[in-house]
Design a protein around this motif. Structure first.
Motif, PDB file in Angstrom:
ATOM      1  N   ALA A  56       0.827  -1.213   0.000  1.00 29.22           N
ATOM      2  CA  ALA A  56       0.000   0.000   0.000  1.00 29.22           C
ATOM      3  C   ALA A  56       0.856   1.255   0.000  1.00 29.22           C
ATOM      4  CB  ALA A  56      -0.927  -0.008   1.202  1.00 29.22           C
ATOM      5  N   ASN A  57       2.050   1.166   0.578  1.00 30.52           N
ATOM      6  CA  ASN A  57       2.941   2.324   0.639  1.00 30.52           C
ATOM      7  C   ASN A  57       3.976   2.338  -0.485  1.00 30.52           C
ATOM      8  OD1 ASN A  57       2.245   3.852   3.205  1.00 30.52           O
ATOM      9  ND2 ASN A  57       2.458   1.783   4.022  1.00 30.52           N
ATOM     10  N   SER A  58       3.833   1.427  -1.436  1.00 33.98           N
ATOM     11  CA  SER A  58       4.810   1.324  -2.511  1.00 33.98           C
ATOM     12  C   SER A  58       4.517   2.306  -3.637  1.00 33.98           C
ATOM     13  CB  SER A  58       4.828  -0.101  -3.072  1.00 33.98           C
ATOM     14  OG  SER A  58       3.634  -0.374  -3.787  1.00 33.98           O
ATOM     15  N   SER A  59       5.529   2.486  -4.474  1.00 29.69           N
ATOM     16  CA  SER A  59       5.394   3.372  -5.632  1.00 29.69           C
ATOM     17  C   SER A  59       4.354   2.870  -6.611  1.00 29.69           C
ATOM     18  CB  SER A  59       6.753   3.482  -6.335  1.00 29.69           C
ATOM     19  OG  SER A  59       6.634   4.088  -7.600  1.00 29.69           O
ATOM     20  N   LEU A  60       4.181   1.552  -6.689  1.00 26.79           N
ATOM     21  CA  LEU A  60       3.265   0.969  -7.664  1.00 26.79           C
ATOM     22  C   LEU A  60       1.861   1.524  -7.527  1.00 26.79           C
ATOM     23  CD1 LEU A  60       2.910  -1.192  -9.907  1.00 26.79           C
ATOM     24  CD2 LEU A  60       2.284  -2.801  -8.103  1.00 26.79           C
ATOM     25  N   PHE A  61       1.386   1.684  -6.294  1.00 22.94           N
ATOM     26  CA  PHE A  61       0.022   2.154  -6.075  1.00 22.94           C
ATOM     27  C   PHE A  61      -0.059   3.675  -5.917  1.00 22.94           C
ATOM     28  CE2 PHE A  61      -0.061  -2.320  -4.758  1.00 22.94           C
ATOM     29  CZ  PHE A  61      -1.070  -2.760  -5.592  1.00 22.94           C
ATOM     30  N   GLY A  62       1.053   4.297  -5.637  1.00 24.11           N
ATOM     31  CA  GLY A  62       1.135   5.757  -5.675  1.00 24.11           C
ATOM     32  C   GLY A  62       0.213   6.500  -4.745  1.00 24.11           C
ATOM     33  N   ASP A 273      11.545  -3.495  -9.051  1.00 20.74           N
ATOM     34  CA  ASP A 273      12.465  -3.834  -7.955  1.00 20.74           C
ATOM     35  C   ASP A 273      11.733  -3.897  -6.622  1.00 20.74           C
ATOM     36  OD1 ASP A 273      14.640  -3.996  -9.651  1.00 20.74           O
ATOM     37  OD2 ASP A 273      15.260  -1.915  -9.340  1.00 20.74           O
ATOM     38  N   GLU A 274      10.849  -2.934  -6.395  1.00 23.46           N
ATOM     39  CA  GLU A 274      10.100  -2.863  -5.144  1.00 23.46           C
ATOM     40  C   GLU A 274       9.144  -4.047  -5.011  1.00 23.46           C
ATOM     41  OE1 GLU A 274       8.512   1.054  -2.803  1.00 23.46           O
ATOM     42  OE2 GLU A 274       7.645   0.666  -4.765  1.00 23.46           O
ATOM     43  N   SER A 275       8.464  -4.396  -6.095  1.00 23.07           N
ATOM     44  CA  SER A 275       7.495  -5.485  -6.061  1.00 23.07           C
ATOM     45  C   SER A 275       8.176  -6.839  -5.931  1.00 23.07           C
ATOM     46  CB  SER A 275       6.633  -5.455  -7.336  1.00 23.07           C
ATOM     47  OG  SER A 275       5.897  -4.251  -7.411  1.00 23.07           O
ATOM     48  N   PHE A 276       9.325  -6.984  -6.563  1.00 27.02           N
ATOM     49  CA  PHE A 276      10.082  -8.235  -6.430  1.00 27.02           C
ATOM     50  C   PHE A 276      10.505  -8.450  -4.982  1.00 27.02           C
ATOM     51  CE2 PHE A 276      14.382 -10.161  -6.298  1.00 27.02           C
ATOM     52  CZ  PHE A 276      14.029 -11.442  -6.671  1.00 27.02           C
ATOM     53  N   GLU A 277      11.005  -7.418  -4.348  1.00 24.52           N
ATOM     54  CA  GLU A 277      11.398  -7.514  -2.945  1.00 24.52           C
ATOM     55  C   GLU A 277      10.207  -7.866  -2.068  1.00 24.52           C
ATOM     56  OE1 GLU A 277      14.326  -7.101  -1.272  1.00 24.52           O
ATOM     57  OE2 GLU A 277      15.489  -6.945  -3.116  1.00 24.52           O
TER      58      GLU A 277
END
Length: 282
Positions: A56-62, A273-277
């Motif tokens: 939820a706090n990742s760049s993917l969802f912004g 990179d963020e989602s893989f981690e």
């Protein structure tokens, strides 16, 4: 027993999705359910809860806010997106038997699928799709049939890949010739067994052509392009030696302006990179 019947029997014996996913689906199907009802279910799985908050706090969802509780995650992401994240995590757990001694790497297959999910969501945003809830999960699940072959029919699938390379054909054609069934059909059967939404079943079934029964479906269309882009960027490995040209009908329908996808690459790489981690590392 024929080879194909053996494969189908394996699918029939394959585990269903864990209790947390089923319970969450039941809560969402009840019009009287509240965010707190869903949060109570998620709180039973601390590992899933932690990953949902990170997502939820990742760049993917912004999101522009700090999400520090499951209740907030559900509020800002929505019921469906949270359920999709849970399904992604639980399905990855079902395919957790990785071997470093194998020529084919399950980690590389998952990397490819995560990359396709990230690219697909970004492409959906580029063409201004209002509801992106299924775009990430569609990418993660699009090649689930290949993971099935890896887990249960590794030696046979290695022959499939070698045959595709030697004869310079698409991997689906090699699958049909050697196994009698393709990864897209396997993926469809698994998705139906898990009772996933029809939108995701279509995404798994038709991502290679980008068309659903000859018609353009935006989720499937962007997934078709995302798969090609992920292969071009060499994010993970799909084990399909032939990367086809995009379906011209799809490309024209999506109407990307010149350079638009290239401009999105820095965010795509960061999101990947963020989602893989998040999904593949503890």
């Amino acid at each position: 027993m024929t080879h194909i019947q053996k494969i189908i029997d394996t699918i029939n014996d394959f585990p269903t999705l864990p209790t947390i996913y089923v319970a969450l689906s039941e809560v969402m199907a009840n019009p009287r359910s509240t965010i707190n009802d869903a949060a109570d279910i998620l709180s039973r799985d601390q590992a899933a809860t932690a990953k949902i908050l990170r997502a939820a706090n990742s760049s993917l969802f912004g999101l522009k806010v700090n999400v520090d509780t499951v209740t907030k995650a559900i509020f800002y992401l929505g019921f469906d997106e949270v359920k999709n994240l849970v399904s992604a995590m639980t399905i990855i757990r079902l395919f957790n038997s990785y071997s470093t001694n194998h020529t084919i790497s399950a980690i590389d297959l998952w990397k490819h699928s995560i990359a396709v999910g990230v690219i697909n969501r970004n492409l959906g945003a580029i063409i201004a799709i209002k509801n992106l809830e299924n775009y990430f999960i569609a990418g993660i699940l699009h090649d689930i049939g290949k993971l099935f072959f890896y887990k249960y029919y590794y030696d046979d699938y290695q022959k499939v890949i070698e045959y595709a390379i030697t004869n310079n054909i698409e991997i689906r054609d090699a699958e049909q010739l050697i196994l009698g069934i393709t990864h897209t059909t396997i993926g469809q059967m698994l998705a139906e067994k898990w009772k996933l939404p029809r939108t995701l079943i279509n995404a798994i079934s038709y991502h290679n052509t980008g068309l659903v029964n000859g018609k353009v479906d935006f989720l499937v269309a962007t997934l078709h392009i995302a798969d090609i882009v992920a292969n071009a960027l060499e994010l993970g490995i799909s084990y399909d030696e032939i990367v086809p040209q995009p379906n011209i009908l799809i490309w024209e329908k999506l109407s990307f302006r010149v350079g638009e996808i290239i401009e999105a690459l820095p965010k795509i790489m960061f999101d990947f990179d963020e989602s893989f981690e998040l999904l593949l590392k503890n």
